[in-house]
Write an enzyme that holds these catalytic residues in place. Structure first.
Site, PDB file in Angstrom:
ATOM      1  N   GLU A 160       0.826  -1.221   0.000  1.00 30.49           N
ATOM      2  CA  GLU A 160       0.000   0.000   0.000  1.00 30.49           C
ATOM      3  C   GLU A 160       0.853   1.262   0.000  1.00 30.49           C
ATOM      4  O   GLU A 160       0.503   2.268   0.602  1.00 30.49           O
ATOM      5  CB  GLU A 160      -0.979   0.017   1.187  1.00 30.49           C
ATOM      6  CG  GLU A 160      -1.888  -1.172   1.272  1.00 30.49           C
ATOM      7  CD  GLU A 160      -2.589  -1.497  -0.035  1.00 30.49           C
ATOM      8  OE1 GLU A 160      -2.819  -0.563  -0.833  1.00 30.49           O
ATOM      9  OE2 GLU A 160      -2.891  -2.672  -0.276  1.00 30.49           O
ATOM     10  N   GLY A 161       1.965   1.198  -0.691  1.00 34.23           N
ATOM     11  CA  GLY A 161       2.904   2.319  -0.735  1.00 34.23           C
ATOM     12  C   GLY A 161       3.926   2.163   0.360  1.00 34.23           C
ATOM     13  O   GLY A 161       3.597   2.187   1.546  1.00 34.23           O
TER      14      GLY A 161
END
Length: 573
Positions: free
Chosen positions: A430-431
């Site tokens: 998620e980054g």
């Protein structure tokens, strides 16, 4: 020691630290009063303790497997998922029009964290579905909403997100998956996606994939990407799973941890899908899902930290070793100063990270309920901090949990290492945490620092009010906030983004450290300066907050010295 859901900690945070009352004062969430909130937290805690936590070790030892093209999940996961779905734990914040409860996201965030603490491998499944629900609510056509949302909200179907490809990781714009119009309003999706959490399972009737792909006229980069919903089984005229779509799980990744969560390589061979949002607007729609997931992943870090802390505490209370410096004679390792330092630090950091997480969730709710730009800006600013610091704390607490166990922490049978193996990926997906930090110093400072300064003003106002009565806590926090203000001003003044990026990770760390001090101070104030929370606040402010000075000095050094060594010099013996 069996896992105990931290329900009372959430209740305290809501009532005394992050001001949940302002949410229920809005028309949107007026029905979510304290009695309703607390009843939900208590029931969620029971569910986690009785249903999810017992699956934690089994999910690690008997992970998901792919057999003859079929994903077989860990024993017990299917039954547990059914109880999660029937209890409504997937749909707490979903739109009531389609069967959701419509509760504040802050309640869902607390529930999700507890679920992640109980069994992170299983919790990932409903977290992905919740993100897909939110993306469809905001961007899908009415027809897609009517077909998919009731099934996702009930838990009959589950959802995934498909971004990453072999040649397109953090650089999503490099993806090669393509979408060709079929002429009937649907599209043929072709390409391969990797690292797809819960890409398939054997307990839901359908798996719905949100897939990023490029239309024939899509320009290169992120501006040419569109978003499609691509189900495992095509819905028939009654909205029920029909014929199989032309997609498959190629393989499951062999991972360091999260063995109970099947992470798939997905292949799409002209699979039928439908556009979500406008053509070439895929990144905006997907970011709706990703922002939900980023806060959720921060909560996963905090949840695993809670589980690791309780596991280590139980061991330390039982493990007899050496002469006790407190009681004399043989005592448990709890009596030794270094073990006590680790355990207290673990507890203090968990509270700080949880408070940041919940403050972010409250800001999201207030932005939703009021539409106010300042609340939305605060939520956006806190999201990368909540994600990165929450997962950093998850890793550090889990690592310290192994250390508390000593040699037994290195032995898999104790289960101490599993917490670290499971949580390690949360700083990546998620980054990555580095990308979160870059986002913080770039996009989140595009307002000239207004959102950051509003938070700093709030912290200093709080410290000023108790600067005399609680000087030992308020004064160091006030001084740290001034140092953080100077670092923020330095960041805003840098025209070269690479100078900001070079110090972005330590800047985020410093901001989180000061925020943690602020929330600990608020906890001490609520307790009147006397009691266990005040003692914990003193530990944090005296021993952990001072880290801010070093990391913020690092943050303001710019990029020059990072490139002083050539690649050859970096590789030289």
């Amino acid at each position: 020691m069996p896992f105990r859901a931290p329900v009372t900690d959430f209740q305290f945070l809501f009532d005394h630290v992050v001001d949940f009352a302002q949410i229920t004062a809005t028309e949107r969430f007026a029905d979510a009063d304290n009695d309703t909130r607390d009843a939900i937290l208590v029931e969620a805690g029971k569910m986690v303790e009785e249903i999810m936590a017992p699956l934690q070790r089994n999910g690690d030892l008997e992970g998901a497997v792919l057999e003859n093209g079929v994903v077989r999940t860990s024993p017990g996961f299917g039954d547990a998922y059914k109880q999660i779905a029937e209890g409504g734990w997937i749909s707490t914040s979903a739109d009531p029009e389609y069967g959701g409860m419509g509760l504040p996201h802050s309640i869902t965030t607390a529930v999700n964290e507890m679920m992640g603490a109980g069994c992170l491998s299983l919790q990932l499944n409903p977290l992905m579905t919740q993100g897909q629900i939110e993306a469809l609510e905001h961007h899908a056509s009415d027809e897609i909403k009517a077909t998919y949302l009731p099934k996702l909200i009930s838990g009959e179907w589950s959802g995934t997100m498909n971004l990453t490809e072999p040649a397109a990781g953090s650089d999503v714009g490099a993806l090669r998956s393509k979408a060709e119009p079929n002429g009937d309003g649907s599209y043929a999706i072709t390409g391969q996606k990797i690292y797809i959490s819960w890409g398939d399972n054997d307990f839901t009737n359908n798996v719905c994939h949100l897939v990023l792909a490029r239309l024939p006229d899509g320009v290169s980069g992120t501006k040419g990407i569109s978003l499609f919903i691509v189900p495992k089984f095509l819905p028939d005229e009654n909205g029920e799973p029909g014929v199989a779509n032309t997609l498959k799980v190629v393989s499951l990744e062999h991972k360091m941890g999260l063995h109970g969560s099947p992470t798939a390589v997905m292949q799409y061979d002209g699979a039928k899908g439908w556009l979500v949002g406008p053509e070439h607007g895929g990144m905006k729609a997907m970011f709706t899902m990703m922002n939900n997931a980023r806060l959720g992943v921060g909560g996963q870090g905090v949840g695993v930290a809670e589980g690791a802390y309780q596991h280590a505490l139980g061991y330390a209370m039982d493990r007899t070793q050496g002469r006790s410096p407190i009681q004399g004679g043989t005592g448990t390792i709890m009596d030794h100063a270094d073990v006590r330092r680790m355990l207290t630090g673990m507890k203090a950091d968990i509270f700080a990270a949880r408070a940041i997480e919940m403050a972010c969730a409250v800001a999201i709710d207030m932005g939703t309920a009021t539409g106010a730009a300042d609340w939305k800006a605060r939520a956006a600013f806190l999201t990368p901090i909540a994600k990165a610091f929450g997962t950093d704390v998850g890793m550090k607490v889990s690592e310290d949990g192994v250390q508390v166990h000593g040699g037994m922490g290195f032995i898999e049978e104790t289960g101490a290492a599993q917490f670290y193996r499971d949580v390690r990926v949360t700083a990546i997906y998620e980054g990555t945490n580095g990308i979160q930090a870059m986002d913080l110093v770039a996009r989140k400072l595009m307002d000239g620092g207004d959102a950051a300064y509003a938070i700093l003003d709030e912290i200093e106002d709080c410290a000023e009010k108790v600067r005399e009565s609680m000087a030992d806590l308020a004064e160091p926090l006030w001084q740290a906030t001034e140092t953080l203000r100077e670092a923020t001003e330095w960041m805003v003044a840098q025209g070269d983004l690479n100078d900001r990026f070079a110090g972005s990770v330590p800047f985020l760390r410093g901001f989180a450290r000061v925020l943690g001090g602020y929330y600990h101070l608020r906890a001490a104030i609520a307790e009147g300066g006397e009691g266990p929370r005040s003692k914990l606040a003193k530990f944090y402010i005296k021993r952990l907050l001072p880290e801010h000075a070093g990391v913020l000095a690092h943050a303001m050094e710019g990029a020059g010295d990072l490139y002083a060594l050539s690649p050859d010099e970096l590789g030289a013996a």
